[in-house]
Design a protein around this motif. Structure first.
Motif, short mmCIF file in Angstrom:
data_model
loop_
_atom_site.label_atom_id
_atom_site.label_comp_id
_atom_site.label_asym_id
_atom_site.label_seq_id
_atom_site.Cartn_x
_atom_site.Cartn_y
_atom_site.Cartn_z
N ASN A 12 28.37 18.04 47.41
CA ASN A 12 28.66 19.37 46.40
C ASN A 12 30.06 19.78 46.11
N ASN A 74 32.09 22.95 41.85
CA ASN A 74 31.13 22.38 42.81
C ASN A 74 29.93 21.65 41.98
N SER A 99 22.42 16.72 45.74
CA SER A 99 22.02 18.20 45.93
C SER A 99 20.30 18.38 46.37
#
Length: 127
Positions: A12, A74, A99
């Motif tokens: 991330n 991010n 993610s």
């Protein structure tokens, strides 16, 4: 000029780049959107897809060059380089994290242990 083998991965907030050469008398410069590398006959100028925080980014030398670059935003990058055809860059699946994987880890940490609800003998007899 030769181009070294380059691998990358991300999570991330970080980009990981490996340049697969044994370190020996090299020059490296990390800027907001470029990384320049030179060692002997090997050279590359990586123009990154997005900007990084070069003050929080660094590299280390072990058996090869390992860069850890702090993303400014991010978000997941869909490629490493601005021009994806500039160099052949492969994905380092050993370091790659999406993610979805991060979400699965969070869910697994929050899920209660269901074994206590099953009783001592495991699954009840359904016959």
């Amino acid at each position: 000029m030769k181009i070294p083998t380059i691998q990358w991965a991300q999570n991330n907030d970080t980009i990981y780049i490996d340049i697969l050469l044994i370190p020996n008398k090299y020059e490296i410069n990390i800027n907001e959107q470029t990384i320049t590398f030179k060692q002997g006959d090997y050279e590359c100028n990586l123009e990154l897809h997005q900007k990084i925080d070069n003050t929080l980014s660094n590299y280390k030398t072990n058996r090869n060059f390992e860069f850890t670059l702090k993303k400014l935003e991010n978000i997941e990058w869909n490629q490493l380089l601005k021009d994806k055809n500039q160099y052949h860059v492969s994905v380092n699946w050993n370091k790659y994290s999406t993610s979805d994987e991060d979400d699965t880890d969070i869910i697994n940490e929050r899920m209660p242990d269901m074994s206590s609800l099953m009783g001592e003998g495991g699954m009840p007899d359904m016959s």
